[in-house]
Write a protein that holds these residues in place. Structure first.
Motif, PDB file in Angstrom:
ATOM      1  N   ARG A  71       0.853  -1.191   0.000  1.00  0.00           N
ATOM      2  CA  ARG A  71       0.000   0.000   0.000  1.00  0.00           C
ATOM      3  C   ARG A  71       0.886   1.237   0.000  1.00  0.00           C
ATOM      4  NH1 ARG A  71      -3.847   0.372   4.956  1.00  0.00           N
ATOM      5  NH2 ARG A  71      -1.983   1.194   5.985  1.00  0.00           N
TER       6      ARG A  71
ATOM      7  N   THR B 161       3.312   0.599   3.069  1.00  0.00           N
ATOM      8  CA  THR B 161       3.003  -0.365   4.117  1.00  0.00           C
ATOM      9  C   THR B 161       2.997  -1.755   3.499  1.00  0.00           C
ATOM     10  OG1 THR B 161       1.651   1.264   5.285  1.00  0.00           O
ATOM     11  CG2 THR B 161       1.370  -1.047   5.908  1.00  0.00           C
TER      12      THR B 161
ATOM     13  N   SER C  22      -1.190  -4.198  15.550  1.00  0.00           N
ATOM     14  CA  SER C  22      -2.074  -3.270  14.852  1.00  0.00           C
ATOM     15  C   SER C  22      -3.282  -4.044  14.347  1.00  0.00           C
ATOM     16  CB  SER C  22      -1.350  -2.623  13.664  1.00  0.00           C
ATOM     17  OG  SER C  22      -2.268  -1.968  12.802  1.00  0.00           O
TER      18      SER C  22
ATOM     19  N   GLU D 198      -4.655  -3.662  11.655  1.00  0.00           N
ATOM     20  CA  GLU D 198      -4.469  -3.884  10.222  1.00  0.00           C
ATOM     21  C   GLU D 198      -3.805  -5.230   9.930  1.00  0.00           C
ATOM     22  OE1 GLU D 198      -4.183   0.195   7.803  1.00  0.00           O
ATOM     23  OE2 GLU D 198      -2.381  -0.268   8.957  1.00  0.00           O
TER      24      GLU D 198
ATOM     25  N   GLN E 148      -6.512  -7.646   9.509  1.00  0.00           N
ATOM     26  CA  GLN E 148      -7.329  -7.327   8.344  1.00  0.00           C
ATOM     27  C   GLN E 148      -6.707  -7.834   7.043  1.00  0.00           C
ATOM     28  OE1 GLN E 148      -8.149  -3.040  10.142  1.00  0.00           O
ATOM     29  NE2 GLN E 148      -9.058  -3.202   8.123  1.00  0.00           N
ATOM     30  N   PHE E 149      -5.374  -7.970   7.024  1.00  0.00           N
ATOM     31  CA  PHE E 149      -4.694  -8.382   5.793  1.00  0.00           C
ATOM     32  C   PHE E 149      -4.463  -9.890   5.841  1.00  0.00           C
ATOM     33  CE2 PHE E 149      -1.724  -8.979   2.482  1.00  0.00           C
ATOM     34  CZ  PHE E 149      -1.776  -7.866   1.658  1.00  0.00           C
TER      35      PHE E 149
ATOM     36  N   TRP F  62      -4.205  -5.013  -0.326  1.00  0.00           N
ATOM     37  CA  TRP F  62      -4.644  -3.886   0.486  1.00  0.00           C
ATOM     38  C   TRP F  62      -6.027  -3.346   0.114  1.00  0.00           C
ATOM     39  CZ3 TRP F  62      -3.409  -2.975   5.107  1.00  0.00           C
ATOM     40  CH2 TRP F  62      -2.129  -3.251   5.584  1.00  0.00           C
TER      41      TRP F  62
ATOM     42  N   ASP G  31      -8.416  -3.080   3.312  1.00  0.00           N
ATOM     43  CA  ASP G  31      -8.873  -1.792   3.826  1.00  0.00           C
ATOM     44  C   ASP G  31     -10.393  -1.727   3.965  1.00  0.00           C
ATOM     45  OD1 ASP G  31      -6.343  -0.728   4.123  1.00  0.00           O
ATOM     46  OD2 ASP G  31      -6.281   0.116   2.100  1.00  0.00           O
TER      47      ASP G  31
ATOM     48  N   PRO H  96     -12.201  -4.139  11.340  1.00  0.00           N
ATOM     49  CA  PRO H  96     -11.211  -4.624  12.306  1.00  0.00           C
ATOM     50  C   PRO H  96     -11.814  -5.709  13.184  1.00  0.00           C
ATOM     51  CG  PRO H  96     -11.297  -2.225  12.280  1.00  0.00           C
ATOM     52  CD  PRO H  96     -12.475  -2.707  11.483  1.00  0.00           C
TER      53      PRO H  96
END
Length: 332
Positions: free
Chosen positions: A217, A224, A271, A273, A276-277, A317, A321, A325
């Motif tokens: 990303r 990232t 995190s 994130e 999420q990934f 990503w 995104d 979460p």
């Protein structure tokens, strides 16, 4: 065959940054023994033969400002050779406009990655430059080890011109990422990263990362990148823990364009994130500060064949995104 006693007599190959991340992953004890077995101060014959059949290497070095850079060295197979197990000889140097060149020279530390995209094989040879004449150099190998084939997309190569013909284009240097650079990163399925640590004697490493397009990303000048399951060595991220600087290399494999950047790095262990990934176990970020784009710099071109099965099991990503979460995390 080495015995347990002789292995334990071998110094640990890990520095404090690597062992910190190994402890965080719960593998420190296992990796302490494994590292002594697989990381050598010489190149086994299999590695020596492997490097001699490659049409390119990826090298990492550090310039006078302390910025690491990753770049490509290319030549017809045989341009790299190993005259003895502790020496890797490379009959190529970077172009004058390649920022990698500023980090190379007599007695400079260097990291070398040999990677064969069509077979997904890769091996590392890190050390110091023992001989340099401006046209070729010898690496005195201090660390030699192999890596798994995961996340390497297969590609077949050909030369669009002789690799002896130097890059004649106009490089573009920036303090940040412009729109074409961001577009190249956004569609990339492969990157290479140079890092280093001053844990005793300075040591440089260069590594490969892969995923599906969209696995990196880019927000302005910030990249990232997910860190997937791997060999648990944590060479790159361990270096970044001790010394938060990274040099990234992106290649447009069809056009031979090269994007190199160097900047401040950070490792993210906690995190929302990460969850999420898909496939991510941690994240790392690079804040690009110096950027060089060299269109058509490489003589090599590659034709895409297939994604690694490991890459196909990971996320992107744009989808990550959009995911909520996980419960119990702060989505801010």
């Amino acid at each position: 065959m080495p015995t347990t006693e002789t292995i334990l007599d071998t110094p640990s190959p890990w520095h404090a940054g690597e062992t910190l991340l190994q402890r965080h992953a719960g593998v420190a004890e296992r990796m302490e023994m494994a590292g002594r077995k697989v990381i050598r101060d010489y190149m086994p014959d299999q590695h020596r033969e492997f490097f001699a059949q490659l049409p390119f290497l990826v090298a990492g070095a550090v310039d006078a400002q302390g910025d690491p850079w990753a770049g490509v060295l290319e030549g017809y197979p045989g341009f790299a050779a190993s005259p003895d197990p502790r020496v890797l000889r490379v009959a190529a140097v970077p172009d004058a406009d390649d920022p990698l060149l500023a980090g190379l020279g007599p007695d400079r530390p260097v990291g070398v990655l040999g990677i064969e995209l069509h077979t997904r094989r890769r091996n590392r040879a890190n050390g110091r430059i023992a001989a340099w004449d401006g046209k070729r150099f010898d690496v005195a190998v201090a660390q030699s080890f192999g890596n798994c084939p995961r996340y390497i997309q297969t590609r077949d190569f050909h030369f669009s011109r002789s690799p002896a013909l130097r890059f004649a284009g106009a490089p573009r240097e920036r303090d940040g990422l412009d729109a074409p650079a961001r577009a190249l990163i956004a569609r990339a399925d492969t990157l290479f990263v140079a890092s280093y640590a001053d844990a005793g004697e300075r040591a440089v490493d260069v590594s490969h990362r892969g995923g599906k397009p969209g696995f990196v990303r880019v927000d302005g000048n910030v990249l990232t990148i997910p860190d997937f399951s791997g060999n648990r060595y944590f060479n790159t991220l361990g270096n970044l823990v001790l010394n938060p600087r990274a040099g990234l290399l992106f290649i447009d494999f069809e056009r031979g364009d090269v994007l190199q950047l160097s900047g401040r790095a950070e490792v993210i262990l906690d995190s929302p994130e990460i969850a999420q990934f898909e496939g991510a176990e941690r994240l790392w970020r690079v804040h690009a500060r110096r950027v060089a784009f060299r269109p058509g710099a490489l003589a090599l071109r590659w034709r895409f064949d297939a994604y690694s099965p490991a890459s196909l099991a990971t996320g992107q990503w744009p989808a990550a995104d959009l995911r909520e979460p996980p419960e119990g995390t702060d989505g801010a």
